[in-house]
Write a protein that holds these residues in place. Structure first.
Motif, PDB file in Angstrom:
ATOM      1  N   CYS A 162      43.762  49.206  38.559  1.00  0.00           N
ATOM      2  CA  CYS A 162      42.297  49.507  39.111  1.00  0.00           C
ATOM      3  C   CYS A 162      41.771  50.403  38.299  1.00  0.00           C
ATOM      4  O   CYS A 162      41.534  51.418  38.846  1.00  0.00           O
ATOM      5  CB  CYS A 162      42.432  49.682  40.553  1.00  0.00           C
ATOM      6  N   THR A 163      41.469  50.203  37.031  1.00  0.00           N
ATOM      7  CA  THR A 163      40.664  51.086  35.951  1.00  0.00           C
ATOM      8  C   THR A 163      39.960  50.192  35.069  1.00  0.00           C
ATOM      9  O   THR A 163      40.350  48.984  35.091  1.00  0.00           O
ATOM     10  CB  THR A 163      41.504  52.006  35.295  1.00  0.00           C
ATOM     11  N   ASN A 164      39.001  50.698  34.475  1.00  0.00           N
ATOM     12  CA  ASN A 164      38.411  49.726  33.321  1.00  0.00           C
ATOM     13  C   ASN A 164      39.238  49.128  32.257  1.00  0.00           C
ATOM     14  O   ASN A 164      39.025  48.119  32.078  1.00  0.00           O
ATOM     15  CB  ASN A 164      37.192  50.822  32.474  1.00  0.00           C
ATOM     16  N   ARG A 207      36.412  55.470  44.277  1.00  0.00           N
ATOM     17  CA  ARG A 207      35.059  54.827  43.653  1.00  0.00           C
ATOM     18  C   ARG A 207      35.675  54.002  42.379  1.00  0.00           C
ATOM     19  O   ARG A 207      35.252  53.157  42.057  1.00  0.00           O
ATOM     20  CB  ARG A 207      34.161  55.781  43.297  1.00  0.00           C
ATOM     21  N   MET A 208      36.770  54.659  41.728  1.00  0.00           N
ATOM     22  CA  MET A 208      37.330  54.014  40.687  1.00  0.00           C
ATOM     23  C   MET A 208      37.690  52.691  40.880  1.00  0.00           C
ATOM     24  O   MET A 208      37.622  51.753  40.131  1.00  0.00           O
ATOM     25  CB  MET A 208      38.189  54.823  39.798  1.00  0.00           C
ATOM     26  N   SER A 209      38.629  52.654  41.871  1.00  0.00           N
ATOM     27  CA  SER A 209      39.372  51.346  42.410  1.00  0.00           C
ATOM     28  C   SER A 209      38.416  50.331  42.825  1.00  0.00           C
ATOM     29  O   SER A 209      38.486  49.391  42.516  1.00  0.00           O
ATOM     30  CB  SER A 209      40.408  51.769  43.498  1.00  0.00           C
ATOM     31  N   LYS A 210      37.452  51.103  43.848  1.00  0.00           N
ATOM     32  CA  LYS A 210      36.240  49.948  44.132  1.00  0.00           C
ATOM     33  C   LYS A 210      35.660  49.319  42.987  1.00  0.00           C
ATOM     34  O   LYS A 210      35.422  48.017  42.899  1.00  0.00           O
ATOM     35  CB  LYS A 210      35.424  50.728  44.882  1.00  0.00           C
ATOM     36  N   ALA A 211      35.261  50.183  42.007  1.00  0.00           N
ATOM     37  CA  ALA A 211      34.355  49.632  40.766  1.00  0.00           C
ATOM     38  C   ALA A 211      35.497  48.392  40.146  1.00  0.00           C
ATOM     39  O   ALA A 211      34.879  47.620  39.816  1.00  0.00           O
ATOM     40  CB  ALA A 211      34.143  50.557  40.009  1.00  0.00           C
ATOM     41  N   ALA A 212      36.798  48.860  39.969  1.00  0.00           N
ATOM     42  CA  ALA A 212      37.602  47.795  39.198  1.00  0.00           C
ATOM     43  C   ALA A 212      37.768  46.494  39.901  1.00  0.00           C
ATOM     44  O   ALA A 212      37.536  45.578  39.441  1.00  0.00           O
ATOM     45  CB  ALA A 212      38.938  48.541  39.125  1.00  0.00           C
ATOM     46  N   LYS A 214      35.367  45.273  42.073  1.00  0.00           N
ATOM     47  CA  LYS A 214      34.269  44.563  41.794  1.00  0.00           C
ATOM     48  C   LYS A 214      34.103  43.722  40.515  1.00  0.00           C
ATOM     49  O   LYS A 214      33.598  42.742  40.657  1.00  0.00           O
ATOM     50  CB  LYS A 214      33.128  45.601  42.294  1.00  0.00           C
ATOM     51  N   ALA A 215      34.514  44.605  39.520  1.00  0.00           N
ATOM     52  CA  ALA A 215      34.184  44.127  38.266  1.00  0.00           C
ATOM     53  C   ALA A 215      35.191  42.751  37.922  1.00  0.00           C
ATOM     54  O   ALA A 215      34.805  42.041  37.381  1.00  0.00           O
ATOM     55  CB  ALA A 215      34.825  45.416  37.217  1.00  0.00           C
ATOM     56  N   GLU A 218      33.569  40.071  39.871  1.00  0.00           N
ATOM     57  CA  GLU A 218      32.221  39.332  38.959  1.00  0.00           C
ATOM     58  C   GLU A 218      32.826  38.860  37.611  1.00  0.00           C
ATOM     59  O   GLU A 218      32.214  37.726  37.343  1.00  0.00           O
ATOM     60  CB  GLU A 218      31.271  40.873  38.868  1.00  0.00           C
TER      61      GLU A 218
END
Ligand SMILES: Nc1ncnc2c1ncn2[C@@H]1O[C@H](COP(=O)(O)OP(=O)(O)O)[C@@H](O)[C@H]1O
Ligand SMILES: [Mg+2]
Length: 270
Positions: A162-164, A207-212, A214-215, A218
């Motif tokens: 769960c990272t970029n 936030r990092m896990s959540k953003a990953a 979501k990405a 999408e």
């Protein structure tokens, strides 16, 4: 469940990103599946983490999967390289095709040969009726070994940190499968992504896990997201012991792997 005489169901675990939880996923899936039928875990990463977790820390005097994929003159039959895990008595249901750094050398040797992307498939063909499940680990980068691991499979599971960097790895893996299909290779069905190392602070996902996550949704809308594997030192401990999270009694942590296995069984049963 397939009859004993039928061919093994082959699941490859791949993600073009290091530290994404590939070997963890193979250990868990293979160990859990071995409770349902005879299972072979194939370590197809020169790093050999899976072999080490299953107790094979020194393979310098042993033939490994590297020898089983060599061109004809030097090839060792795969039956001669298969081992039992050293650290657990699994009642002869879990077996290991081990690897170490010599697999990187084997990749160089097979590179000039025609059909080089399917040498693992060829090696497994001779034993596919002896196992109910085969679960294959793979390296983190594009190359002949990764192509071999993917093209040997019926199903593909993509563990994604769960990272970029993890998300890019998952996107590149799906892209690779599509590229292989475009040039008429028979590719596995992508079962889905297991988000791994999902970090929470108390009751809140970081936030990092959540953003990953979501990405992932999408960027890869057609690919199923299984439940995530949380970041936990327990995972490191069970890996080192060569145990699945399920057999360590970690019911919540093992949820993504239960979901993957239930999906595989449902697909086999049509
Ligand atoms: N959910 C997790 N929580 C904590 N550590 C983890 C988790 N998943 C994997 N690890 C650890 O992180 C490292 C990388 O995981 P691994 O499964 O080896 O990834 P890969 O095979 O993709 O390189 C290993 O040391 C492993 O024990
Ligand atoms: Mg690994």
């Amino acid at each position: 469940m397939p009859e004993a005489s039928k061919q093994a169901t082959v699941i490859t675990v791949s993600c073009l990103s290091g530290g994404s939880g590939k070997s963890t996923t193979v250990l868990n899936l293979a160990t859990m599946l071995s409770g349902k039928g005879k299972t072979l875990a194939v370590d197809f990463d020169p790093q050999g983490n899976l072999s080490q977790w299953l107790g094979w820390t020194d393979l310098s005097n042993e033939p490994t999967i590297a020898e089983a994929i060599l061109p004809s003159n030097d090839r060792v039959p795969i039956t001669e390289i298969i081992k039992t895990p050293k650290n657990e008595n699994r009642s002869n249901t879990l077996f290991l095709a081990p690897s170490d750094f010599s697999l990187a050398h084997a990749a160089d040797i097979i590179a000039p040969n025609p059909g080089r992307e399917r040498f693992l498939s060829r090696a497994l063909k001779s034993i596919t009726d002896e196992y109910q499940f085969i679960v294959i680990d793979s390296p983190p980068s594009k190359g002949i070994l990764t192509y071999n691991a993917i093209l040997a499979a019926d199903f593909l599971v993509i563990p994604t940190e769960c990272t970029n960097k993890g998300v890019m790895g998952a996107i590149n893996t799906v892209q690779l499968v599509r590229e292989l299909a475009e040039i008429d290779f028979v590719v596995p069905h992508i079962l889905g992504i297991v988000p791994t190392r999902d970090q929470w602070a108390g009751a809140n996902q970081t936030r990092m896990s959540k953003a990953a996550m979501k990405a992932l949704e999408e960027s890869l809308p057609s690919i199923r997201l299984f439940s995530s594997l949380r970041q936990s030192t327990i995972v490191q401990q069970t890996n080192m012991a060569g145990w699945s999270l399920a057999e360590a009694g970690e019911t919540k942590l093992s949820k993504p792997y239960v979901e993957v296995i239930n999906t595989v069984i449902a697909k086999i049963n049509g």
